[in-house]
Design an enzyme around this catalytic site. Structure first.
Site, PDB file in Angstrom:
ATOM      1  N   GLU A   1      59.431 -38.749  -9.732  1.00 39.36           N
ATOM      2  CA  GLU A   1      58.537 -37.607  -9.496  1.00 39.36           C
ATOM      3  C   GLU A   1      57.152 -37.912 -10.193  1.00 39.36           C
ATOM      4  O   GLU A   1      56.156 -38.276  -9.396  1.00 39.36           O
ATOM      5  CB  GLU A   1      59.429 -36.348 -10.219  1.00 39.36           C
ATOM      6  CG  GLU A   1      58.695 -34.910  -9.923  1.00 39.36           C
ATOM      7  CD  GLU A   1      59.226 -33.885 -10.984  1.00 39.36           C
ATOM      8  OE1 GLU A   1      59.786 -34.292 -11.804  1.00 39.36           O
ATOM      9  OE2 GLU A   1      58.762 -32.876 -10.490  1.00 39.36           O
TER      10      GLU A   1
ATOM     11  N   HIS B   1      67.713 -25.651 -11.545  1.00 44.54           N
ATOM     12  CA  HIS B   1      67.647 -25.484 -13.014  1.00 44.54           C
ATOM     13  C   HIS B   1      68.134 -23.868 -13.219  1.00 44.54           C
ATOM     14  O   HIS B   1      67.493 -22.961 -12.709  1.00 44.54           O
ATOM     15  CB  HIS B   1      66.413 -25.819 -13.585  1.00 44.54           C
ATOM     16  CG  HIS B   1      66.109 -27.322 -13.362  1.00 44.54           C
ATOM     17  ND1 HIS B   1      66.333 -28.054 -14.400  1.00 44.54           N
ATOM     18  CD2 HIS B   1      65.320 -27.804 -12.365  1.00 44.54           C
ATOM     19  CE1 HIS B   1      65.808 -29.375 -13.829  1.00 44.54           C
ATOM     20  NE2 HIS B   1      65.360 -29.343 -12.734  1.00 44.54           N
TER      21      HIS B   1
HETATM   22  O1  MCF Z   1      62.335 -30.623 -11.736  1.00 45.53           O
HETATM   23  C1  MCF Z   1      61.419 -30.154 -12.308  1.00 45.53           C
HETATM   24  C2  MCF Z   1      60.265 -30.674 -12.952  1.00 45.53           C
HETATM   25  N1  MCF Z   1      60.792 -31.879 -13.265  1.00 45.53           N
HETATM   26  C3  MCF Z   1      61.194 -31.965 -14.521  1.00 45.53           C
HETATM   27  N2  MCF Z   1      62.055 -31.386 -15.403  1.00 45.53           N
HETATM   28  C4  MCF Z   1      62.535 -30.023 -14.701  1.00 45.53           C
HETATM   29  C5  MCF Z   1      62.066 -29.255 -13.633  1.00 45.53           C
HETATM   30  N3  MCF Z   1      62.533 -28.240 -13.667  1.00 45.53           N
HETATM   31  C6  MCF Z   1      63.029 -27.984 -15.043  1.00 45.53           C
HETATM   32  N4  MCF Z   1      62.851 -29.216 -15.734  1.00 45.53           N
HETATM   33  C7  MCF Z   1      63.599 -29.391 -16.908  1.00 45.53           C
HETATM   34  C8  MCF Z   1      62.694 -28.802 -18.250  1.00 45.53           C
HETATM   35  O2  MCF Z   1      62.251 -29.627 -19.328  1.00 45.53           O
HETATM   36  O3  MCF Z   1      64.797 -29.142 -17.076  1.00 45.53           O
HETATM   37  C9  MCF Z   1      64.783 -28.323 -18.420  1.00 45.53           C
HETATM   38  C10 MCF Z   1      63.789 -27.736 -18.384  1.00 45.53           C
HETATM   39  O4  MCF Z   1      63.676 -27.513 -19.955  1.00 45.53           O
HETATM   40  C11 MCF Z   1      66.207 -27.654 -17.976  1.00 45.53           C
HETATM   41  S1  MCF Z   1      67.450 -28.245 -17.652  1.00 45.53           S
HETATM   42  C12 MCF Z   1      68.596 -26.744 -17.550  1.00 45.53           C
HETATM   43 ZN    ZN Z   2      64.296 -30.606 -11.299  1.00 45.43          ZN
END
Ligand code: MCF
Ligand code: ZN
Length: 328
Positions: A195, A14
């Site tokens: 997850e 991310h």
């Molecule tokens: O993988 C991890 C944990 N599981 C789910 N979502 C996220 C994780 N890291 C970031 N996220 C989500 C989060 O909601 O992805 C978004 C964030 O706001 C960003 S995508 C650029």
């Molecule tokens: Zn993720």
């Protein structure tokens, strides 16, 4: 040579989640924003559990305001990835954070990110591609706006569409419209599932969104029939072992199902997710897997070949990645 020195392909990162805390603190100081509550006493990111992590992520991200901020973020992230031996990376970027879902604003952010990525490729040889990502707890309407941004910018650089966020909210199928739109635009598809959502969420992702990769997907191990389906459909899992341990899915790496999934014939890959949040790096992930399961250079070479095959990039880029893996 340690396995941590090997060249690596990372498919699940991310963009904001890879921001070094010092970088976010610097931006906050420049903008006179008080986000001190996102940091712990050691200067790292502070959160108690998954839902708290999601809100700290958004608070830390709030200081990233302009395309220029995203260009600086991209430079910082790619320097760190390159230093970890990553030769190809796919990053999740969200129009919700980059322009609020407006297509012309989104194009400006994307342009800034791509320019910084081109410079990093020249400086360090690392190749970056983008996967537009909607945020599940922002709901299906925002996801449609993100999908439109993705469809309008689909091409060599924006290669895919995905979804992250709180799996506790709604169902994968609520986002089918966004996935149909981006599939028609030629994008490859992934979503976070299996997850916190359990194996049923992986089944939903396959059935309702028709994805070819799953972010995490590790809880598929709880359903033998589903494991076989992943094998039969050749679906690749973007596994993030360190993230899963820090967020409390498993007590330690030795208890993580990545080895059992691999033994069952599932295509597994390894990524860091949000490395500074989870106190990890790609080097650390490789070291931990080597210590927990004895994975050696041949195991990691096979893992990276799987990741290169599952990358959402075009075939020329895939050939360049494979060459980087072979010549290193
Ligand atoms: O993988 C991890 C944990 N599981 C789910 N979502 C996220 C994780 N890291 C970031 N996220 C989500 C989060 O909601 O992805 C978004 C964030 O706001 C960003 S995508 C650029
Ligand atoms: Zn993720």
């Amino acid at each position: 040579m340690s396995v941590a020195d090997l060249p690596k392909v990372e498919l699940h990162l991310h963009h904001e989640g890879a921001a070094p805390p010092a970088f976010i603190r610097q931006l906050a100081a420049e903008k006179k924003a008080d986000i001190s509550k996102v940091f712990n006493d050691q200067g790292g990111y502070a959160f108690n559990d998954f839902v708290h992590f999601l809100s700290v992520y958004e608070a830390a991200t709030s200081v990233l305001k302009t395309p220029e901020d995203y260009a600086r973020l991209t430079t910082a992230v790619l320097e760190e990835s390159a230093a970890n031996g990553v030769v190809y990376s796919e990053t999740f970027i969200s129009p919700d954070f980059c322009g609020g879902g407006d297509v012309s604003a989104w194009r400006e952010y994307l342009h800034a990110i791509q320019e910084a990525a081109d410079a990093a490729e020249k400086a360090h040889g690392i190749i970056l591609r983008g996967v537009v990502t909607c945020v599940r707890h922002f709901g299906p309407e925002k996801a449609k706006a993100s999908a439109l941004c993705a469809a309008e910018t689909a091409g060599d650089w924006i290669t895919g569409f995905g979804m992250g966020g709180d799996e506790g909210q709604g169902h994968q199928g609520d986002f089918a419209y966004a996935y149909d739109m981006t599939r028609e635009a030629g994008l490859k598809l992934t979503t976070h599932a299996g997850e916190f959502g359990g194996p049923e969420s992986v089944r939903e992702a396959i059935r309702d969104l028709n994805v070819e990769r799953i972010g995490h997907g590790v809880r598929s191990i709880e359903d033998a029939g589903l494991v076989q389906e992943l094998v039969d459909r050749q679906i690749t899992l973007e596994v993030c072992p360190g993230s899963n341990v820090v967020l409390g899915l498993y007590p330690n790496i030795a208890a993580h199902p990545i080895q059992r999934l691999r033994d069952a014939g599932v295509r597994v890959t390894v990524s860091t997710d949000d490395p500074p949040f989870f106190g990890t790096t790609m080097r650390r992930e490789y070291d931990m897997l080597n210590q927990a399961f004895g994975w050696d250079a041949d195991d990691f070479a096979a893992l990276n070949k799987t990741a290169a095959e599952a990358a959402f990039c075009d075939e020329d880029t895939r050939a360049r990645i494979l060459q980087k893996l072979e010549t290193a």
